[in-house]
Design a protein around this motif. Structure first.
Motif, PDB file in Angstrom:
ATOM      1  N   HIS A  11       0.816  -1.211   0.000  1.00 53.15           N
ATOM      2  CA  HIS A  11       0.000   0.000   0.000  1.00 53.15           C
ATOM      3  C   HIS A  11       0.851   1.264   0.000  1.00 53.15           C
ATOM      4  O   HIS A  11       0.330   2.363   0.207  1.00 53.15           O
ATOM      5  CB  HIS A  11      -0.916   0.007   1.230  1.00 53.15           C
ATOM      6  CG  HIS A  11      -1.953  -1.084   1.214  1.00 53.15           C
ATOM      7  ND1 HIS A  11      -3.041  -1.075   0.376  1.00 53.15           N
ATOM      8  CD2 HIS A  11      -2.031  -2.247   1.922  1.00 53.15           C
ATOM      9  CE1 HIS A  11      -3.765  -2.163   0.575  1.00 53.15           C
ATOM     10  NE2 HIS A  11      -3.178  -2.892   1.513  1.00 53.15           N
ATOM     11  N   VAL A  12       2.141   1.131  -0.229  1.00 54.58           N
ATOM     12  CA  VAL A  12       3.058   2.274  -0.221  1.00 54.58           C
ATOM     13  C   VAL A  12       3.275   2.761  -1.646  1.00 54.58           C
ATOM     14  O   VAL A  12       3.702   2.006  -2.521  1.00 54.58           O
ATOM     15  CB  VAL A  12       4.400   1.900   0.422  1.00 54.58           C
ATOM     16  CG1 VAL A  12       5.402   3.050   0.313  1.00 54.58           C
ATOM     17  CG2 VAL A  12       4.189   1.506   1.886  1.00 54.58           C
ATOM     18  N   SER A  13       2.989   4.033  -1.882  1.00 53.95           N
ATOM     19  CA  SER A  13       3.148   4.621  -3.211  1.00 53.95           C
ATOM     20  C   SER A  13       4.595   5.024  -3.440  1.00 53.95           C
ATOM     21  O   SER A  13       5.210   5.700  -2.608  1.00 53.95           O
ATOM     22  CB  SER A  13       2.238   5.839  -3.356  1.00 53.95           C
ATOM     23  OG  SER A  13       2.419   6.456  -4.621  1.00 53.95           O
ATOM     24  N   ALA A 132      -0.609  -0.359   8.213  1.00 58.16           N
ATOM     25  CA  ALA A 132      -2.046  -0.093   8.127  1.00 58.16           C
ATOM     26  C   ALA A 132      -2.326   0.837   6.956  1.00 58.16           C
ATOM     27  O   ALA A 132      -1.565   1.779   6.695  1.00 58.16           O
ATOM     28  CB  ALA A 132      -2.544   0.535   9.424  1.00 58.16           C
ATOM     29  N   SER A 133      -3.405   0.580   6.259  1.00 61.89           N
ATOM     30  CA  SER A 133      -3.754   1.406   5.096  1.00 61.89           C
ATOM     31  C   SER A 133      -5.159   1.996   5.185  1.00 61.89           C
ATOM     32  O   SER A 133      -5.591   2.699   4.269  1.00 61.89           O
ATOM     33  CB  SER A 133      -3.632   0.583   3.806  1.00 61.89           C
ATOM     34  OG  SER A 133      -4.520  -0.534   3.851  1.00 61.89           O
ATOM     35  N   TYR A 176       1.799   7.595   5.197  1.00 62.27           N
ATOM     36  CA  TYR A 176       2.754   8.438   5.925  1.00 62.27           C
ATOM     37  C   TYR A 176       4.176   7.992   5.621  1.00 62.27           C
ATOM     38  O   TYR A 176       5.067   8.824   5.403  1.00 62.27           O
ATOM     39  CB  TYR A 176       2.484   8.363   7.428  1.00 62.27           C
ATOM     40  CG  TYR A 176       3.391   9.287   8.233  1.00 62.27           C
ATOM     41  CD1 TYR A 176       3.224  10.670   8.170  1.00 62.27           C
ATOM     42  CD2 TYR A 176       4.392   8.773   9.052  1.00 62.27           C
ATOM     43  CE1 TYR A 176       4.052  11.521   8.901  1.00 62.27           C
ATOM     44  CE2 TYR A 176       5.216   9.614   9.784  1.00 62.27           C
ATOM     45  CZ  TYR A 176       5.042  10.986   9.704  1.00 62.27           C
ATOM     46  OH  TYR A 176       5.863  11.824  10.419  1.00 62.27           O
ATOM     47  N   LEU A 177       4.401   6.686   5.579  1.00 60.50           N
ATOM     48  CA  LEU A 177       5.721   6.194   5.222  1.00 60.50           C
ATOM     49  C   LEU A 177       6.078   6.627   3.804  1.00 60.50           C
ATOM     50  O   LEU A 177       7.214   7.043   3.530  1.00 60.50           O
ATOM     51  CB  LEU A 177       5.782   4.675   5.347  1.00 60.50           C
ATOM     52  CG  LEU A 177       7.160   4.032   5.078  1.00 60.50           C
ATOM     53  CD1 LEU A 177       7.397   2.855   6.010  1.00 60.50           C
ATOM     54  CD2 LEU A 177       7.296   3.580   3.625  1.00 60.50           C
ATOM     55  N   SER A 178       5.111   6.554   2.895  1.00 56.94           N
ATOM     56  CA  SER A 178       5.355   6.974   1.519  1.00 56.94           C
ATOM     57  C   SER A 178       5.719   8.446   1.457  1.00 56.94           C
ATOM     58  O   SER A 178       6.667   8.839   0.770  1.00 56.94           O
ATOM     59  CB  SER A 178       4.108   6.701   0.665  1.00 56.94           C
ATOM     60  OG  SER A 178       4.284   7.170  -0.655  1.00 56.94           O
ATOM     61  N   ASP A 179       4.982   9.285   2.200  1.00 55.25           N
ATOM     62  CA  ASP A 179       5.201  10.735   2.155  1.00 55.25           C
ATOM     63  C   ASP A 179       6.553  11.121   2.748  1.00 55.25           C
ATOM     64  O   ASP A 179       7.243  11.995   2.219  1.00 55.25           O
ATOM     65  CB  ASP A 179       4.074  11.443   2.905  1.00 55.25           C
ATOM     66  CG  ASP A 179       4.220  12.953   2.877  1.00 55.25           C
ATOM     67  OD1 ASP A 179       4.142  13.521   1.776  1.00 55.25           O
ATOM     68  OD2 ASP A 179       4.424  13.552   3.951  1.00 55.25           O
ATOM     69  N   ALA A 188      15.223   2.914  -6.724  1.00 51.52           N
ATOM     70  CA  ALA A 188      16.088   2.982  -5.538  1.00 51.52           C
ATOM     71  C   ALA A 188      15.329   2.564  -4.289  1.00 51.52           C
ATOM     72  O   ALA A 188      15.851   1.834  -3.442  1.00 51.52           O
ATOM     73  CB  ALA A 188      16.641   4.400  -5.374  1.00 51.52           C
ATOM     74  N   MET A 189      14.075   3.003  -4.149  1.00 51.26           N
ATOM     75  CA  MET A 189      13.293   2.627  -2.972  1.00 51.26           C
ATOM     76  C   MET A 189      13.011   1.132  -2.959  1.00 51.26           C
ATOM     77  O   MET A 189      12.993   0.506  -1.891  1.00 51.26           O
ATOM     78  CB  MET A 189      11.984   3.411  -2.928  1.00 51.26           C
ATOM     79  CG  MET A 189      12.132   4.888  -2.585  1.00 51.26           C
ATOM     80  SD  MET A 189      13.064   5.232  -1.056  1.00 51.26           S
ATOM     81  CE  MET A 189      12.225   4.203   0.153  1.00 51.26           C
ATOM     82  N   LEU A 190      12.804   0.529  -4.120  1.00 42.48           N
ATOM     83  CA  LEU A 190      12.587  -0.919  -4.165  1.00 42.48           C
ATOM     84  C   LEU A 190      13.822  -1.655  -3.665  1.00 42.48           C
ATOM     85  O   LEU A 190      13.716  -2.658  -2.948  1.00 42.48           O
ATOM     86  CB  LEU A 190      12.240  -1.353  -5.591  1.00 42.48           C
ATOM     87  CG  LEU A 190      10.843  -0.955  -6.081  1.00 42.48           C
ATOM     88  CD1 LEU A 190      10.689  -1.256  -7.562  1.00 42.48           C
ATOM     89  CD2 LEU A 190       9.758  -1.661  -5.276  1.00 42.48           C
TER      90      LEU A 190
END
Length: 439
Positions: A11-13, A132-133, A176-179, A188-190
């Motif tokens: 669920h992380v963009s 959590a999403s 929030y983690l995504s932001d 790079a994030m992967l």
């Protein structure tokens, strides 16, 4: 309002675009990754109330999805390594320091920014599948802390992040983690998330159905597989080399096999022998070909000589040459010459590609090399494996539908690892390529 398209992991963009295709992430996926994915952008009540439209729902939900552990090999081959992620992060740190109010960066402030290792640890502190999403309404008391979830306890570390363009727009622990933490490029994030083994099976998702359904892009724009500019032409000494390596990739490294192309694998081969292969390279240099080309040479005296000649050509950055790797198993092989049979190290002298196959075939004597001629330029005798055609035929039969039980692929596996390492260099502009004979 428009329609968004996102690349997500769980669920992380990681990246998004609106009313446009945005970055093309089809190269992360292969045939078989096309699937249906439920989306908040789809009005399912409409399809429930209009059953005659149900046939359109599959196209509306269209997405590519693939587990992270099967995406990472593709990124690695393309040069999107963890070291590249580190370089990207350190560049962001430098940019952050350049925008400080002081004329000179404050050493204490610079020291307070998370190191790359600390950043990876923070990003992977909570397995992605556990984030959590659920949407937290804006009128919820203490909404910010609730939406931040467990990350609300990590504010000291989050404040030490380099500036990555946070929008302070979040509604759940995952968002929030995504932001706050997804401050590097998606590849790079992967790689960063891949440092936590708990994330291995989390799906990387690129859902394009809603964007296509809304008319912002054509379905044909979303294709999986290696792009032509990403594929590598592997030029070999003969057709048998191409057949063996191509089949080995399909069976043992299927997640990256589509990045490699071969010359006339099934029909014929125009460049028999090392001499013609060197001439082929000279021709490609003259016409300034832009395709990525990897010249794959046997690990024998002929191959060593050809490798030296290719290095003397000073191949352009999009071309590279390699020999089959030296292996310990090839240091003690029976070889027959004028003085009889003796155990020899055939690395660099007689290790053609067939020597990397399983050399134990029922009904055949133990594998043996026959010395043929002396190569003065490299001060070594050239040798060849007896019954090499039989070893190749046996390999192709054993791998027609996978690897048969008991067939030894250990040498082939290391060959493919070396091939993939060389291919990643072709995709990595920061990698300094060696021009010495010893790779």
């Amino acid at each position: 309002m428009g329609t968004e398209i996102q690349l997500t992991i769980g669920h992380v963009s990681l990246d998004y675009a609106k009313n446009d295709m945005g970055n093309d992430y089809g190269f992360l996926f292969q045939d078989g990754d096309l699937t249906r994915w439920r989306s908040d952008a789809i009005n399912y009540d409409y399809y429930q109330n209009n059953p005659e439209e149900q046939s359109e729902l599959a196209a509306h939900e269209a997405a590519f999805a693939r587990p992270l552990n099967r995406v990472l090999p593709r990124l690695q081959l393309l040069g999107y390594t963890l070291e590249h992620a580190r370089a990207e992060y350190e560049s962001l740190v430098d940019s952050t320091m350049e925008t400080t109010d002081d004329d000179l960066p404050d050493e204490a402030e610079a020291a307070s920014i998370l190191t790359f290792e600390e950043f990876c640890s923070l990003a992977c502190r909570y397995p992605l599948a556990t984030l959590a999403s659920d949407y937290i309404d804006f009128d919820t008391p203490d909404r910010a802390a609730i939406a931040q979830g467990r990350l609300a306890n990590d504010q000291d570390d989050i404040r030490r992040l380099p500036w990555g363009g946070s929008s302070n727009s979040y509604w759940s622990e995952a968002s929030y983690l995504s932001d706050k933490l997804c401050i590097l490029s998606a590849p790079a994030m992967l790689q960063v998330f891949g440092t936590n083994p708990a994330n291995a099976e989390v799906e990387v998702i690129w859902q394009f159905g809603p964007l296509v359904n809304a008319g912002w892009a054509a379905r044909e724009a979303f294709q999986c597989g290696a792009r032509r500019t990403q594929s590598i032409l592997v030029a070999t000494e003969g057709a048998s080399d191409a057949r063996i390596v191509s089949r080995a990739l399909e069976i043992l490294r299927p997640d990256v096999a589509d990045f490699f192309r071969f010359i006339d694998v099934e029909e014929r081969h125009h460049f028999w022998g090392t001499g013609n292969l060197v001439k082929f390279a000279e021709g490609l240099l003259r016409i300034d070909i832009q395709n990525k080309v990897l010249f794959l040479l046997d690990n024998d005296a002929e191959g060593v000589d050809a490798y030296r000649k290719l290095q003397e050509l000073r191949l352009s950055a999009n071309m590279h040459a390699m020999r089959l790797p030296d292996l310990d198993e090839l240091r003690s092989i029976p070889a027959r010459g004028p003085e009889g049979v003796s155990v020899c190290d055939i690395n660099g002298r007689a290790a053609a590609i067939e020597c990397y196959l399983d050399l134990n075939i029922i009904g055949y004597p133990p594998a043996q090399i026959v010395w043929s001629n002396y190569k003065k330029d490299v001060d070594a005798w050239q040798g060849a494996l007896e019954h090499k055609e039989s070893y190749m035929k046996h390999f192709l039969e054993q791998t027609s539908r996978g690897v048969s039980k008991g067939y030894d692929v250990s040498k082939l596996t290391r060959l493919l690892d070396a091939l993939i390492d060389e291919a990643s260099i072709l995709h990595d502009p920061l990698e300094q390529r060696s021009t010495t004979l010893d790779d």
